[in-house]
Design an enzyme around this catalytic site. Sequence first.
Site, mmCIF file in Angstrom:
data_model
loop_
_atom_site.group_PDB
_atom_site.id
_atom_site.type_symbol
_atom_site.label_atom_id
_atom_site.label_comp_id
_atom_site.label_asym_id
_atom_site.label_seq_id
_atom_site.Cartn_x
_atom_site.Cartn_y
_atom_site.Cartn_z
ATOM 1 N N SER A 48 1.644 -10.083 5.730
ATOM 2 C CA SER A 48 1.517 -8.866 4.931
ATOM 3 C C SER A 48 2.727 -7.955 5.061
ATOM 4 O O SER A 48 3.482 -8.018 6.022
ATOM 5 C CB SER A 48 0.253 -8.116 5.359
ATOM 6 O OG SER A 48 0.128 -6.895 4.675
ATOM 7 N N HIS B 56 -11.371 -5.377 -3.128
ATOM 8 C CA HIS B 56 -11.091 -4.224 -3.982
ATOM 9 C C HIS B 56 -12.373 -3.754 -4.659
ATOM 10 O O HIS B 56 -13.247 -4.552 -5.002
ATOM 11 C CB HIS B 56 -10.044 -4.612 -5.041
ATOM 12 C CG HIS B 56 -9.509 -3.451 -5.807
ATOM 13 N ND1 HIS B 56 -9.988 -3.097 -7.051
ATOM 14 C CD2 HIS B 56 -8.535 -2.561 -5.510
ATOM 15 C CE1 HIS B 56 -9.331 -2.038 -7.497
ATOM 16 N NE2 HIS B 56 -8.434 -1.693 -6.575
#
Length: 478
Positions: free
Chosen positions: A394, A191
């Site tokens: 995921s 991120h």
Amino acid sequence: MEVVDAVSVHVNGKAEIEDFDISAVVQPEPLPPIVAAENGDKQNGREIVLGKNVHTTCLEVTEPEANDEFTGDKEAYMASVLARYRKNLMERTKYHLGYPYNLDFDYGALGQLQHFSINNLGDPFIESNYGVHSRQFEVGVLDWFARLWEIEKNEYWGYITNCGTEGNLHGILVGREVFPDGVLYASRESHYSVFKAARMYRMDCEKVDCLISGEIDCADFKAKLLANKDKPAIINVNIGTTVKGAVDDLDLVIQTLEESGFSQDRFYIHCDGALFGLMMPFVKRAPKVTFKKPIGSVSVSGHKFVGCPMPCGVQITRMEHIDVLSRNVEYLASRDATIMGSRNGHAPIFLWYTLNRKGYKGFQKEVQKCLRNAHYLKDRLHDAGISAMLNELSSTVVFERPLDEEFVRRWQLACQGNIAHVVVMPSVTIEKLDDFLNELVEKRSIWYRDGGVQPPCIAADVGCENCACALHKLSILS
């Protein structure tokens, strides 16, 4: 005198709120020009398209008229704006797929607390002189996460942050304070807040290459460790990357550190679990994130999988590390080792409320639902001949970027280069996915109708086996 309802219009005896039309309030202006990526470079061969300039559509603050208390015109105007804005929120929520927020929640029972200014300034475990706080809720939430990540009450310190970025800023700051001359290692798909932290703290930072899945490439990680073996290592481990939802193998990262000659007193690991940090404990095959392993801190977001109406997060670190940040503050009659001073005291109550309502079993059911629906979306995309990828652990489905930016904005998709993604959250139903898929298939038949434009090849992003471009579609069908 006839009273005009400024909030709604009446049709067949029923009240209906008018559509929220921002152009009725302010004069719209053209979109800002396309701006290139940082340093003037294109990102993945594309120029970054910015959204609308909000200054051209903002709601002006105006002074009330002198006789407004008598006429009530200002109150009626504000009520009508808020009612139309609420309808706009409801409409936009219907088409929300690209960002990892769980929009399925009901906190009506907490409405009674909105009249209080609840502030948890300072250390959560030490009361300050400010008495309108929610520390008892905050510590209860922290203890819940401490059990989840297997650390004893007397061995951890933590707090409820204002967002996931703050959790990363804090975790990396603790690592920097423990190892002032340490080098920060983070995969390229970490991120952006991780690299923001490196700039803020003036840290040496090594960007590590990734596998096609988005997971950190430990071969490149080892090479970079050996090039800086005289300095301690501070590592950001992703429990779900932003774009592809990839989960770094924590055990392999630790093994790589040890193989490179880094003993446990020479590295600090921060686990960024913004979204999947709360999902992974309920996935059987997932690598376990636990303080029984040599990690230094873990952070998650509270407004993502948990489902909280305001941005917030949870940050937990080892008690032994926090003294490097703690300072006694006489003004508060408390200590402070947080990033911010004042902290939202409502957020811990919202988190406490939903943790009590759902519990471990409730979250487990929601995780199973998300993974099941994500596989459904991936399979439907493949069946329609659309390139798509889904990492095993995921609920983030990566696929080709839609050609039309209006379609991207309508469904609020997150895009990077030639790919976009849908993050399947508990609030994303099969019906919503079907609506999205049907519209996407219909639009693609128009975008690529004459054959002059071809769907993009995204093999470099998702692998040849997941790419359905003209060159690779045979492999996906085999």
